[in-house]
Design an enzyme around this catalytic site. Structure first.
Site, PDB file in Angstrom:
ATOM      1  N   LYS A  11       0.903  -1.128  -0.157  1.00  0.00           N
ATOM      2  CA  LYS A  11      -0.112  -0.055   0.101  1.00  0.00           C
ATOM      3  C   LYS A  11       0.900   1.194  -0.032  1.00  0.00           C
ATOM      4  O   LYS A  11       2.213   1.224   0.080  1.00  0.00           O
ATOM      5  CB  LYS A  11      -0.779  -0.024   1.138  1.00  0.00           C
ATOM      6  N   TYR A  51     -12.186  -2.532  -3.916  1.00  0.00           N
ATOM      7  CA  TYR A  51     -12.889  -2.556  -2.776  1.00  0.00           C
ATOM      8  C   TYR A  51     -14.331  -2.230  -2.565  1.00  0.00           C
ATOM      9  O   TYR A  51     -14.924  -1.932  -1.425  1.00  0.00           O
ATOM     10  CB  TYR A  51     -12.271  -1.265  -1.668  1.00  0.00           C
ATOM     11  N   ASN A 114      -2.028  -0.056   6.690  1.00  0.00           N
ATOM     12  CA  ASN A 114      -1.471  -0.973   7.490  1.00  0.00           C
ATOM     13  C   ASN A 114      -0.648  -1.873   6.400  1.00  0.00           C
ATOM     14  O   ASN A 114      -0.362  -3.068   6.444  1.00  0.00           O
ATOM     15  CB  ASN A 114      -2.721  -1.960   8.071  1.00  0.00           C
ATOM     16  N   HIS A 117      -1.988  -5.396   1.447  1.00  0.00           N
ATOM     17  CA  HIS A 117      -3.330  -6.030   1.331  1.00  0.00           C
ATOM     18  C   HIS A 117      -3.082  -7.673   0.919  1.00  0.00           C
ATOM     19  O   HIS A 117      -2.112  -7.730  -0.012  1.00  0.00           O
ATOM     20  CB  HIS A 117      -3.947  -5.500   0.048  1.00  0.00           C
ATOM     21  N   GLU A 128      -9.615 -10.417  -7.673  1.00  0.00           N
ATOM     22  CA  GLU A 128      -8.698  -9.179  -7.438  1.00  0.00           C
ATOM     23  C   GLU A 128      -7.559  -9.244  -8.349  1.00  0.00           C
ATOM     24  O   GLU A 128      -7.089  -8.430  -8.887  1.00  0.00           O
ATOM     25  CB  GLU A 128      -7.946  -9.608  -5.907  1.00  0.00           C
TER      26      GLU A 128
HETATM   27  P1  ADP Z   1      -7.726  -6.999   5.618  1.00  0.00           P
HETATM   28  O1  ADP Z   1      -7.104  -6.096   4.721  1.00  0.00           O
HETATM   29  O2  ADP Z   1      -6.992  -7.581   6.856  1.00  0.00           O
HETATM   30  O3  ADP Z   1      -8.318  -8.155   4.832  1.00  0.00           O
HETATM   31  P2  ADP Z   1     -10.425  -5.509   5.755  1.00  0.00           P
HETATM   32  O4  ADP Z   1     -10.740  -6.446   4.356  1.00  0.00           O
HETATM   33  O5  ADP Z   1     -11.140  -5.848   6.928  1.00  0.00           O
HETATM   34  O6  ADP Z   1      -9.051  -6.087   6.222  1.00  0.00           O
HETATM   35  O7  ADP Z   1     -10.419  -4.250   5.315  1.00  0.00           O
HETATM   36  C1  ADP Z   1      -9.780  -3.579   4.145  1.00  0.00           C
HETATM   37  C2  ADP Z   1      -8.649  -2.545   4.509  1.00  0.00           C
HETATM   38  O8  ADP Z   1      -9.588  -1.409   5.090  1.00  0.00           O
HETATM   39  C3  ADP Z   1      -7.745  -2.729   5.846  1.00  0.00           C
HETATM   40  O9  ADP Z   1      -6.749  -3.568   5.187  1.00  0.00           O
HETATM   41  C4  ADP Z   1      -7.587  -1.275   6.285  1.00  0.00           C
HETATM   42  O10 ADP Z   1      -6.725  -0.605   5.386  1.00  0.00           O
HETATM   43  C5  ADP Z   1      -9.068  -0.521   5.856  1.00  0.00           C
HETATM   44  N1  ADP Z   1      -9.554  -0.797   7.261  1.00  0.00           N
HETATM   45  C6  ADP Z   1     -10.246  -1.914   7.854  1.00  0.00           C
HETATM   46  N2  ADP Z   1     -10.696  -1.855   9.083  1.00  0.00           N
HETATM   47  C7  ADP Z   1     -10.654  -0.385   9.374  1.00  0.00           C
HETATM   48  C8  ADP Z   1     -11.270   0.443  10.448  1.00  0.00           C
HETATM   49  N3  ADP Z   1     -11.807   0.013  11.292  1.00  0.00           N
HETATM   50  N4  ADP Z   1     -10.887   1.871  10.110  1.00  0.00           N
HETATM   51  C9  ADP Z   1     -10.218   2.340   9.319  1.00  0.00           C
HETATM   52  N5  ADP Z   1      -9.816   1.547   8.125  1.00  0.00           N
HETATM   53  C10 ADP Z   1      -9.965   0.142   7.841  1.00  0.00           C
HETATM   54 MG    MG Z   2      -9.607  -7.909   3.191  1.00  0.00          MG
END
Ligand code: ADP
Ligand code: MG
Length: 144
Positions: A11, A51, A114, A117, A128
């Site tokens: 990212k 997304y 974070n 992805h 994807e």
């Molecule tokens: P992952 O990336 O671990 O699969 P998710 O699919 O639940 O997580 O969420 C997609 C992305 O959205 C996350 O990687 C993060 O960048 C963002 N995200 C998820 N939950 C939150 C939150 N509570 N607040 C802000 N951003 C979030």
């Molecule tokens: Mg996810």
């Protein structure tokens, strides 16, 4: 286990902090093979479509703004049990909850920024990968 493919994105926070090599090293040392990769600065439409599953979540607009804030590195990884193996290397979404030694525990700035992805299931991995790559752009075992 079977030979799988999964989609990885480094990212904007990861690219900005010069972490591409360190993250690729973790993939390669765990046996995941990079079979397609490119750098891109996503448009809003590309990030929103990618997304779409999160479009009703409260953080969706912020997430799209963040994902379009700078270049990313998009890759397809291949290996035995690649989807789960990649998720294990990444660690939990919230870096505060990510296991020690995972990419997110070591590098992530926040639950949003974070660093990486990864696809979470075979169906999402297929969607994807096809969102960002054509079949002719992959160089894995299934294509010689
Ligand atoms: P992952 O990336 O671990 O699969 P998710 O699919 O639940 O997580 O969420 C997609 C992305 O959205 C996350 O990687 C993060 O960048 C963002 N995200 C998820 N939950 C939150 C939150 N509570 N607040 C802000 N951003 C979030
Ligand atoms: Mg996810």
């Amino acid at each position: 286990m079977s030979l799988e493919r999964t989609l990885s994105i480094i990212k904007p926070d990861g690219v900005r902090r010069n972490l591409i090599g360190k993250i690729f090293t973790r993939f390669e040392e765990s046996g995941l093979k990079v079979i397609a990769t490119r750098m891109a600065h996503l448009s809003r439409a590309e990030a929103e479509g990618f997304y779409a599953v999160h479009s009703h979540r409260p953080f969706f607009n912020d997430l799209v703004s963040y994902m379009t804030s700078g270049p990313v590195v998009i890759s397809i990884l291949e290996g035995e049990g690649a989807i789960l193996r990649h998720r294990e290397l990444m660690g939990a979404t919230d870096p505060k909850k990510a296991a020690p030694g995972t990419i997110r525990a070591d590098f992530a700035e926040s639950i949003e920024a974070n660093t990486v992805h990864g696809s979470d299931a075979p169906e999402t991995a297929a969607f994807e990968a096809s969102w960002f790559f054509r079949g002719t752009e992959t160089f894995g075992a299934k294509q010689g």
